[in-house]
Design a protein around this motif. Structure first.
Motif, PDB file in Angstrom:
ATOM      1  N   ASN A   1       0.864  -1.183   0.000  1.00  0.00           N
ATOM      2  CA  ASN A   1       0.000   0.000   0.000  1.00  0.00           C
ATOM      3  C   ASN A   1       0.903   1.236   0.000  1.00  0.00           C
ATOM      4  O   ASN A   1       0.920   2.033   0.921  1.00  0.00           O
ATOM      5  N   CYS A   2       1.675   1.371  -1.059  1.00  0.00           N
ATOM      6  CA  CYS A   2       2.712   2.393  -1.157  1.00  0.00           C
ATOM      7  C   CYS A   2       2.297   3.496  -2.119  1.00  0.00           C
ATOM      8  O   CYS A   2       1.636   3.251  -3.130  1.00  0.00           O
ATOM      9  N   PHE A   3       2.705   4.710  -1.807  1.00  0.00           N
ATOM     10  CA  PHE A   3       2.433   5.875  -2.641  1.00  0.00           C
ATOM     11  C   PHE A   3       2.924   5.663  -4.069  1.00  0.00           C
ATOM     12  O   PHE A   3       2.318   6.141  -5.023  1.00  0.00           O
TER      13      PHE A   3
ATOM     14  N   ARG B   1      15.677   8.171  -3.851  1.00  0.00           N
ATOM     15  CA  ARG B   1      15.546   9.265  -2.899  1.00  0.00           C
ATOM     16  C   ARG B   1      16.058   8.762  -1.559  1.00  0.00           C
ATOM     17  O   ARG B   1      16.448   7.606  -1.438  1.00  0.00           O
ATOM     18  N   THR B   2      16.056   9.606  -0.558  1.00  0.00           N
ATOM     19  CA  THR B   2      16.481   9.192   0.762  1.00  0.00           C
ATOM     20  C   THR B   2      15.578   8.069   1.246  1.00  0.00           C
ATOM     21  O   THR B   2      14.356   8.165   1.132  1.00  0.00           O
TER      22      THR B   2
ATOM     23  N   PRO C   1      11.779   2.077   7.288  1.00  0.00           N
ATOM     24  CA  PRO C   1      11.538   1.313   6.058  1.00  0.00           C
ATOM     25  C   PRO C   1      10.668   0.081   6.273  1.00  0.00           C
ATOM     26  O   PRO C   1      10.629  -0.489   7.351  1.00  0.00           O
ATOM     27  N   HIS C   2       9.974  -0.279   5.229  1.00  0.00           N
ATOM     28  CA  HIS C   2       9.180  -1.505   5.209  1.00  0.00           C
ATOM     29  C   HIS C   2      10.163  -2.657   4.977  1.00  0.00           C
ATOM     30  O   HIS C   2      11.155  -2.480   4.255  1.00  0.00           O
ATOM     31  N   PRO C   3       9.905  -3.821   5.539  1.00  0.00           N
ATOM     32  CA  PRO C   3      10.838  -4.943   5.348  1.00  0.00           C
ATOM     33  C   PRO C   3      11.061  -5.309   3.875  1.00  0.00           C
ATOM     34  O   PRO C   3      12.096  -5.863   3.532  1.00  0.00           O
TER      35      PRO C   3
ATOM     36  N   TYR D   1      12.221   2.309   0.282  1.00  0.00           N
ATOM     37  CA  TYR D   1      11.617   3.559  -0.180  1.00  0.00           C
ATOM     38  C   TYR D   1      10.114   3.618   0.091  1.00  0.00           C
ATOM     39  O   TYR D   1       9.441   4.541  -0.341  1.00  0.00           O
ATOM     40  N   PHE D   2       9.589   2.640   0.794  1.00  0.00           N
ATOM     41  CA  PHE D   2       8.151   2.563   1.064  1.00  0.00           C
ATOM     42  C   PHE D   2       7.641   3.841   1.724  1.00  0.00           C
ATOM     43  O   PHE D   2       8.221   4.357   2.666  1.00  0.00           O
ATOM     44  N   MET D   3       6.536   4.353   1.171  1.00  0.00           N
ATOM     45  CA  MET D   3       5.846   5.500   1.753  1.00  0.00           C
ATOM     46  C   MET D   3       4.350   5.198   1.655  1.00  0.00           C
ATOM     47  O   MET D   3       3.809   5.086   0.547  1.00  0.00           O
TER      48      MET D   3
END
Length: 56
Positions: A9-11, A24-25, A30-32, A36-38
């Motif tokens: 369920n990531c942007f 990106r940073t 972080p998600h396992p 980059y998970f947001m």
């Protein structure tokens, strides 16, 4: 261009694919499965906020 499958369920996830085009940073939490998970914003609460703003 890379083709990365994603079911989080990531942007950046769209139709089962990661759409992140530039690194990106990494997330501070972080998600396992992806650094980059947001998380996607809750669209139902955004719609309610939008409705409330326009009713005032």
């Amino acid at each position: 261009m890379m083709n990365i499958n994603c079911s989080l369920n990531c942007f950046f996830q769209n139709d089962g694919k990661c759409t992140l085009t530039h690194t990106r940073t990494a997330s501070s939490t972080p998600h396992p499965e992806c650094v980059y998970f947001m998380e996607k914003p809750d669209t139902s609460s955004l719609a309610a906020q939008h409705k409330n703003i326009h009713q005032q």
